[in-house]
Write a protein that holds these residues in place. Structure first.
Motif, PDB file in Angstrom:
ATOM      1  N   PRO A   1       3.205  26.398  16.366  1.00  0.00           N
ATOM      2  CA  PRO A   1       2.098  27.361  16.300  1.00  0.00           C
ATOM      3  C   PRO A   1       1.325  27.297  14.984  1.00  0.00           C
ATOM      4  N   GLY A   2       1.996  26.994  13.885  1.00  0.00           N
ATOM      5  CA  GLY A   2       1.316  26.942  12.598  1.00  0.00           C
ATOM      6  C   GLY A   2       0.241  25.879  12.532  1.00  0.00           C
ATOM      7  N   SER A   3       0.463  24.747  13.203  1.00  0.00           N
ATOM      8  CA  SER A   3      -0.508  23.665  13.174  1.00  0.00           C
ATOM      9  C   SER A   3      -1.308  23.561  14.474  1.00  0.00           C
ATOM     10  N   ARG A   4      -0.958  24.384  15.460  1.00  0.00           N
ATOM     11  CA  ARG A   4      -1.646  24.390  16.757  1.00  0.00           C
ATOM     12  C   ARG A   4      -1.599  23.020  17.427  1.00  0.00           C
TER      13      ARG A   4
ATOM     14  N   ALA B   1      -8.704  14.295  14.279  1.00  0.00           N
ATOM     15  CA  ALA B   1      -8.716  15.759  14.382  1.00  0.00           C
ATOM     16  C   ALA B   1      -7.311  16.336  14.503  1.00  0.00           C
ATOM     17  N   MET B   2      -6.379  15.777  13.762  1.00  0.00           N
ATOM     18  CA  MET B   2      -4.987  16.238  13.880  1.00  0.00           C
ATOM     19  C   MET B   2      -4.781  17.592  13.206  1.00  0.00           C
ATOM     20  N   ARG B   3      -5.387  17.765  12.044  1.00  0.00           N
ATOM     21  CA  ARG B   3      -5.098  18.969  11.263  1.00  0.00           C
ATOM     22  C   ARG B   3      -6.330  19.838  11.118  1.00  0.00           C
ATOM     23  N   ARG B   4      -6.165  21.103  11.433  1.00  0.00           N
ATOM     24  CA  ARG B   4      -7.248  22.075  11.293  1.00  0.00           C
ATOM     25  C   ARG B   4      -7.185  22.735   9.917  1.00  0.00           C
ATOM     26  N   ILE B   5      -8.287  22.701   9.194  1.00  0.00           N
ATOM     27  CA  ILE B   5      -8.434  23.454   7.953  1.00  0.00           C
ATOM     28  C   ILE B   5      -9.709  24.265   8.103  1.00  0.00           C
ATOM     29  N   GLY B   6      -9.573  25.574   8.272  1.00  0.00           N
ATOM     30  CA  GLY B   6     -10.724  26.393   8.597  1.00  0.00           C
ATOM     31  C   GLY B   6     -11.223  26.029   9.988  1.00  0.00           C
ATOM     32  N   GLU B   7     -12.475  25.653  10.077  1.00  0.00           N
ATOM     33  CA  GLU B   7     -13.046  25.241  11.357  1.00  0.00           C
ATOM     34  C   GLU B   7     -13.296  23.744  11.418  1.00  0.00           C
ATOM     35  N   THR B   8     -12.758  23.011  10.449  1.00  0.00           N
ATOM     36  CA  THR B   8     -12.944  21.565  10.396  1.00  0.00           C
ATOM     37  C   THR B   8     -11.613  20.874  10.645  1.00  0.00           C
ATOM     38  N   PHE B   9     -11.660  19.700  11.286  1.00  0.00           N
ATOM     39  CA  PHE B   9     -10.455  18.948  11.619  1.00  0.00           C
ATOM     40  C   PHE B   9     -10.423  17.631  10.846  1.00  0.00           C
ATOM     41  N   HIS B  10      -9.206  17.227  10.467  1.00  0.00           N
ATOM     42  CA  HIS B  10      -9.027  16.059   9.615  1.00  0.00           C
ATOM     43  C   HIS B  10      -8.141  15.025  10.309  1.00  0.00           C
TER      44      HIS B  10
ATOM     45  N   TYR C   1       2.979  19.065   5.468  1.00  0.00           N
ATOM     46  CA  TYR C   1       2.366  18.952   6.786  1.00  0.00           C
ATOM     47  C   TYR C   1       2.935  17.757   7.542  1.00  0.00           C
ATOM     48  N   TYR C   2       3.705  18.041   8.577  1.00  0.00           N
ATOM     49  CA  TYR C   2       4.239  17.004   9.470  1.00  0.00           C
ATOM     50  C   TYR C   2       4.670  17.724  10.742  1.00  0.00           C
ATOM     51  N   PRO C   3       3.723  18.022  11.641  1.00  0.00           N
ATOM     52  CA  PRO C   3       4.000  18.897  12.785  1.00  0.00           C
ATOM     53  C   PRO C   3       5.197  18.449  13.612  1.00  0.00           C
ATOM     54  N   LEU C   4       5.975  19.461  14.036  1.00  0.00           N
ATOM     55  CA  LEU C   4       7.109  19.271  14.943  1.00  0.00           C
ATOM     56  C   LEU C   4       8.203  18.396  14.352  1.00  0.00           C
TER      57      LEU C   4
ATOM     58  N   VAL D   1     -12.850  20.066  19.913  1.00  0.00           N
ATOM     59  CA  VAL D   1     -12.098  19.731  18.701  1.00  0.00           C
ATOM     60  C   VAL D   1     -12.621  18.444  18.059  1.00  0.00           C
ATOM     61  N   LEU D   2     -12.789  17.400  18.844  1.00  0.00           N
ATOM     62  CA  LEU D   2     -13.189  16.112  18.274  1.00  0.00           C
ATOM     63  C   LEU D   2     -14.593  16.149  17.680  1.00  0.00           C
ATOM     64  N   ALA D   3     -15.398  17.113  18.086  1.00  0.00           N
ATOM     65  CA  ALA D   3     -16.759  17.214  17.551  1.00  0.00           C
ATOM     66  C   ALA D   3     -16.781  17.841  16.165  1.00  0.00           C
ATOM     67  N   ARG D   4     -15.653  18.358  15.708  1.00  0.00           N
ATOM     68  CA  ARG D   4     -15.627  19.042  14.406  1.00  0.00           C
ATOM     69  C   ARG D   4     -14.757  18.304  13.391  1.00  0.00           C
ATOM     70  N   ARG D   5     -14.738  16.974  13.496  1.00  0.00           N
ATOM     71  CA  ARG D   5     -13.966  16.165  12.559  1.00  0.00           C
ATOM     72  C   ARG D   5     -14.705  16.017  11.236  1.00  0.00           C
ATOM     73  N   ALA D   6     -13.950  16.072  10.133  1.00  0.00           N
ATOM     74  CA  ALA D   6     -14.520  15.789   8.819  1.00  0.00           C
ATOM     75  C   ALA D   6     -14.790  14.298   8.699  1.00  0.00           C
ATOM     76  N   SER D   7     -15.902  13.942   8.095  1.00  0.00           N
ATOM     77  CA  SER D   7     -16.254  12.533   7.936  1.00  0.00           C
ATOM     78  C   SER D   7     -15.480  11.917   6.775  1.00  0.00           C
TER      79      SER D   7
END
Length: 383
Positions: A71-74, A328-337, A239-242, A161-167
Motif C-alpha cells: 500500500p505504501g508504494s501502490r 512509472a514505478m514510483r509515485r512522488i506527488g503526482e509524478t511517476f519515476h 524503496y524496493y516494493p514487496l 499513470v504512464l502519461a505522468r512520467r518524469a522525463s
C-alpha cells in the motif's frame, strides 16, 4: 468450462497445497503454495487478494491466483497463478488473472501490478499480455524452479499513470539497447536519452579498497529489520516494493552494510539498500557474489532510478547488466519515476531452452548486446 471465482479461505489451504503440487511438483519456490503458515497469513491479510477458481458443476478446485500489494508504494505483484493440468482449456488462466488483478486495482487504488513470468513456454506470457500487461524485460537465471530458469518481467498500469512520467534526458550509454527495446515493445516513449559520462559515486574519502575476504552474513531477521529501519528512516532510502531484507552483508572492516532479501529456495538475492551509499558495495561485487552463492543464491538483482546516473554507472562498471526497465514505478506527488533492474548471475546463461513471445524478443537482443559489451570486450587489431 464454467468456473466460479471466490476469495480463498482458510478451509481451502489443503486443496491449494495439492493444486500447487500437481502443477509444480516439489519445485515451486514460493511458500504461498506449500507453507501453511504463510498461506494462512496471506489469506487473512487485507492487502493480499487471493482468488480461487472452482468448477461450477463439481466444485473441484481448478485454479488459483494471488496479487500481493504494497500500500505504501501502490504497487502489486501477481504471484501463484496455477491452473490444474486437467483444466487448462477455455482460457481459465486468463480469466482468473484478469479477475484477481481487477479486484486488487479496485480495492487498493494501485498504480501498477507486476508479474515475473516463467519462460518455459509462451503460454504464461500470452496470458498476462492479453490482460493488459506490458513486457518490461528479462531476469536471466532468476529462479530455481525446474532447474535454473529465466523470467520475463511484465506490468499492468492504471489509467493515466504512464502519461505522468518524469522525463530523464541523460543515462549511461549501456542502457541504450534496453530503452530502445522498451520503446519498441511497450510504446512507452523514452525519446533521445543522451549518454552520460558521469562516473560512479564514491565516498568522502575517495574510492574504497576492495575486500579480499568473503562478506559476513547476519541473518537474524528481527535485528536486520530494526537496523534497516534505523539506518533508513526515510522510505525513499529503502524503496524496493514487496521486498524486505532478511539478511545484511558486511565486510570484515564494516565499511558498508548491504541489506538483502536472500531466497535460497529460489536461488535469488535482491540487493535492497546499501549504507552509507549505494555505490559503496560495487567495489566488493566479487566477494558479494561468492557470499550469496555460498548461501544458496546464484542470481543478484538491484533496483535503481533511471535518473540516478552515478549509481547506475557504478554498478554497470562492476558487471551488473541492465535487464529490465519499469516505467512509472514510483509515485512522488503526482509524478511517476522510472526504475531500472540490474542483475548479475554466477551461472552460465542458456537462452536456447526459453520460449520467447514476440513482445519479449527485443529484450533478448538488448540483453545479449549489454552482456557482450560487459563481458566480451573488443580487442583492437594492429594493422
Amino acid at each position: 468450462m464454467t468456473a466460479v471465482f471466490a476469495p480463498a479461505t482458510l478451509q481451502d489451504i489443503a486443496e491449494l497445497r495439492q493444486l500447487y503440487f500437481d502443477v509444480y511438483g516439489h519445485g515451486y519456490p514460493v511458500p504461498l503454495g506449500s507453507d501453511p503458515a504463510v498461506m494462512r497469513r496471506l489469506i487473512t491479510d487485507p492487502h493480499t487478494h487471493w482468488l480461487t477458481a472452482r468448477l461450477a458443476d463439481s466444485g473441484a478446485l481448478a485454479g488459483s491466483a494471488v496479487v500481493q500489494t504494497d500500500p505504501g508504494s501502490r504497487i502489486g505483484k501477481l504471484v501463484g497463478l496455477a491452473v490444474h493440468p486437467d483444466r487448462r482449456r477455455g482460457g481459465l488462466a486468463g480469466r482468473l488473472t484478469g479477475a484477481v488483478c481487477d479486484a486488487a486495482f479496485a480495492a487498493e487504488r494501485l498504480d501498477s501490478v507486476y508479474a515475473t513470468v516463467r519462460m518455459v513456454t509462451e503460454g504464461p506470457q500470452q496470458v498476462v499480455v492479453r490482460n493488459g500487461f506490458k513486457p518490461l524485460g528479462l531476469l536471466p537465471n532468476a529462479a530455481e524452479v525446474a532447474g535454473c530458469e529465466s523470467l520475463g518481467l511484465f506490468a499492468r498500469f492504471a489509467d493515466g499513470v504512464l502519461a505522468r512520467r518524469a522525463s530523464v534526458h541523460r543515462a549511461p550509454a549501456a542502457l541504450g539497447p534496453l530503452l530502445t527495446a522498451a520503446e519498441s515493445s511497450t510504446g512507452v516513449p523514452y525519446g533521445v536519452v543522451l549518454p552520460s559520462d558521469t562516473l560512479g559515486s564514491v565516498g568522502p574519502d575517495g574510492p574504497a579498497q576492495p575486500p579480499t575476504a568473503d562478506l559476513e552474513v547476519i541473518s537474524a531477521p528481527g535485528f536486520v529489520r530494526r537496523r534497516f529501519l534505523e539506518l533508513f528512516p526515510d522510505p525513499a532510502g529503502r524503496y524496493y516494493p514487496l521486498h524486505a531484507p532478511n539478511a545484511v552483508l558486511v565486510p570484515p572492516d564494516g565499511a558498508f552494510e548491504a541489506y538483502v532479501d536472500l531466497n535460497p529456495v529460489a536461488g535469488s538475492c535482491a540487493l535492497i539498500a546499501v549504507h552509507p551509499y549505494p555505490a559503496a558495495v560495487t567495489h566488493a561485487l566479487e566477494p558479494l557474489m561468492r557470499t550469496v552463492s555460498r548461501s544458496g543464491a546464484d542470481y543478484v538483482e538491484t533496483l535503481l532510478p533511471l535518473s540516478d546516473t552515478a549509481s547506475l554507472t557504478a554498478f554497470l562498471a562492476q558487471g551488473f547488466v541492465p535487464s529490465a526497465v519499469y516505467p512509472a514505478m514510483r509515485r512522488i506527488g503526482e509524478t511517476f519515476h522510472d526504475y531500472v533492474v540490474l542483475s548479475r548471475t554466477s551461472r552460465q546463461i542458456d537462452f536456447r531452452t526459453i520460449a520467447v513471445s514476440g513482445p519479449l524478443q527485443p529484450y533478448v537482443s538488448a540483453y545479449l548486446t549489454a552482456w557482450t559489451a560487459t563481458y566480451l570486450p573488443r580487442h583492437e587489431v594492429a594493422q
